[in-house]
Write an enzyme that holds these catalytic residues in place. Structure first.
Site, short mmCIF file in Angstrom:
data_model
loop_
_atom_site.label_atom_id
_atom_site.label_comp_id
_atom_site.label_asym_id
_atom_site.label_seq_id
_atom_site.Cartn_x
_atom_site.Cartn_y
_atom_site.Cartn_z
CB SER A 9 -0.92 0.02 1.22
OG SER A 9 -1.51 1.30 1.32
CG HIS A 34 -3.98 -1.52 -1.69
ND1 HIS A 34 -5.08 -2.22 -2.15
CD2 HIS A 34 -4.41 -0.81 -0.61
CE1 HIS A 34 -6.12 -1.95 -1.38
NE2 HIS A 34 -5.74 -1.09 -0.44
CG ASP A 36 -5.19 2.23 0.97
OD1 ASP A 36 -6.17 1.48 0.80
OD2 ASP A 36 -4.09 1.84 1.40
CG MET A 38 -8.46 6.90 2.96
SD MET A 38 -7.58 6.87 4.53
CE MET A 38 -6.81 5.26 4.44
CG HIS A 67 -9.39 0.14 -0.62
ND1 HIS A 67 -8.84 -0.15 0.62
CD2 HIS A 67 -10.74 0.08 -0.44
CE1 HIS A 67 -9.81 -0.36 1.49
NE2 HIS A 67 -10.97 -0.21 0.88
CG MET A 69 -11.43 3.04 2.13
SD MET A 69 -9.89 2.91 3.07
CE MET A 69 -8.71 3.15 1.76
CG MET A 138 -12.33 -3.36 4.82
SD MET A 138 -10.90 -3.01 3.76
CE MET A 138 -9.84 -2.10 4.91
CG ASP A 176 -6.61 -3.07 2.94
OD1 ASP A 176 -5.50 -2.90 3.47
OD2 ASP A 176 -7.22 -2.19 2.29
C1 DX5 Z 1 -6.55 1.35 5.55
C2 DX5 Z 1 -6.14 0.95 4.15
C3 DX5 Z 1 -5.07 -0.06 4.10
C4 DX5 Z 1 -3.78 0.36 4.78
C5 DX5 Z 1 -3.11 -0.88 5.25
O1 DX5 Z 1 -7.77 1.92 5.60
O2 DX5 Z 1 -7.23 0.45 3.41
O3 DX5 Z 1 -4.80 -0.46 2.76
O4 DX5 Z 1 -2.92 1.06 3.93
O5 DX5 Z 1 -2.02 -0.52 6.02
P1 DX5 Z 1 -1.30 -1.51 7.05
O6 DX5 Z 1 -0.75 -2.63 6.20
O7 DX5 Z 1 -0.27 -0.65 7.66
O8 DX5 Z 1 -2.35 -1.99 8.00
ZN ZN Z 2 -6.69 -0.40 1.35
#
Ligand code: DX5
Ligand code: ZN
Length: 223
Positions: A9, A34, A36, A38, A67, A69, A138, A176
């Site tokens: 990620s 990956h 992320d 948000m 991903h 969010m 998740m 994840d």
């Molecule tokens: C959190 C993300 C994850 C995050 C995982 O909301 O969706 O992808 O980056 O990070 P680690 O591996 O540090 O838990």
């Molecule tokens: Zn993620």
């Protein structure tokens, strides 16, 4: 070696040295990036949007697994497809018309993914198994990297495995959150096809070595 895909990620990368970190993943045994995204509404944090995604895309030689969010992700599916996404995962909890959104993702030329938060049972996807290519379980409450994997998410991986097998679906199961050398064995034993890892990769002194170790974990056991 256990056969699964590893998706580091970018959230945990050094944004001041993003090109360096992207190129490190290019050289590694990792399989996907990956990404992320948000929005500060669906999750209590804001990460990054198109400029960072486009910068990663410019240097990445492996598929970008996005991903989202964010609320109403359908508004941005086409833009993320244009920005270079190979796969787009939306949250079940963020989609009033999940079937429509997953169809939109495929029509945009991407693999369609759906993510389930901790409280969402796998059965909600039973009627839609033909509509997605990957499902992301998740294993934390999303919003932040560096959290601990919540063990109550492990049986969900097994349940999803059964559900997909019964439906004859080839969709991949991902996990994840909180994946590291201690937890990777149990998520793989439960039936994971791809695992996201942020802190365990970029927080390591030697990220390339960390990727190697994650890719050849000890024989999976259900801890
Ligand atoms: C959190 C993300 C994850 C995050 C995982 O909301 O969706 O992808 O980056 O990070 P680690 O591996 O540090 O838990
Ligand atoms: Zn993620």
């Amino acid at each position: 070696m256990t056969d699964f895909l590893l998706a580091p990620s970018i959230l945990a990368a050094d944004f001041a040295n993003l090109q360096r970190d992207v190129e490190l993943i290019n050289r590694s045994e990792a399989d996907w990036f990956h990404i992320d995204v948000m929005d500060g509404v669906f999750v209590p944090n804001i990460s990054f949007g198109f400029p960072v995604m486009e910068a990663v895309h410019r240097f990445a030689t492996k598929p970008l697994d996005v991903h989202l969010m964010i609320v109403q992700p359908e508004r941005y599916v086409d833009a993320f497809a244009k920005a270079g996404a190979a796969a787009i995962t939306v949250h079940y909890e963020a989609c009033t018309h999940l079937h429509r959104t997953l169809t939109q993702i495929r029509e945009a030329g991407c693999r369609a993914g759906v993510a389930l938060n901790m409280q969402t049972p796998v059965d909600v996807l039973a009627d839609l198994t033909d509509t997605f290519d990957q499902v992301l379980i998740m294993t934390i409450n999303p919003g932040f990297g560096g959290q601990k994997l919540l063990p109550l998410s492990i049986p969900k991986i097994q349940k999803m495995r059964r559900l997909l097998a019964e439906a004859g679906s080839p969709a991949l199961i991902g996990v994840d959150g909180g994946v590291d050398l201690k937890t990777i064995g149990s998520v793989l034993a439960a039936g994971t096809d791809y695992a996201v890892a942020g802190t365990a990769v970029f927080g390591a002194d030697d990220p390339l070595r960390a990727i190697e170790q994650l890719k050849s974990p000890p024989t999976p056991t259900l801890a």
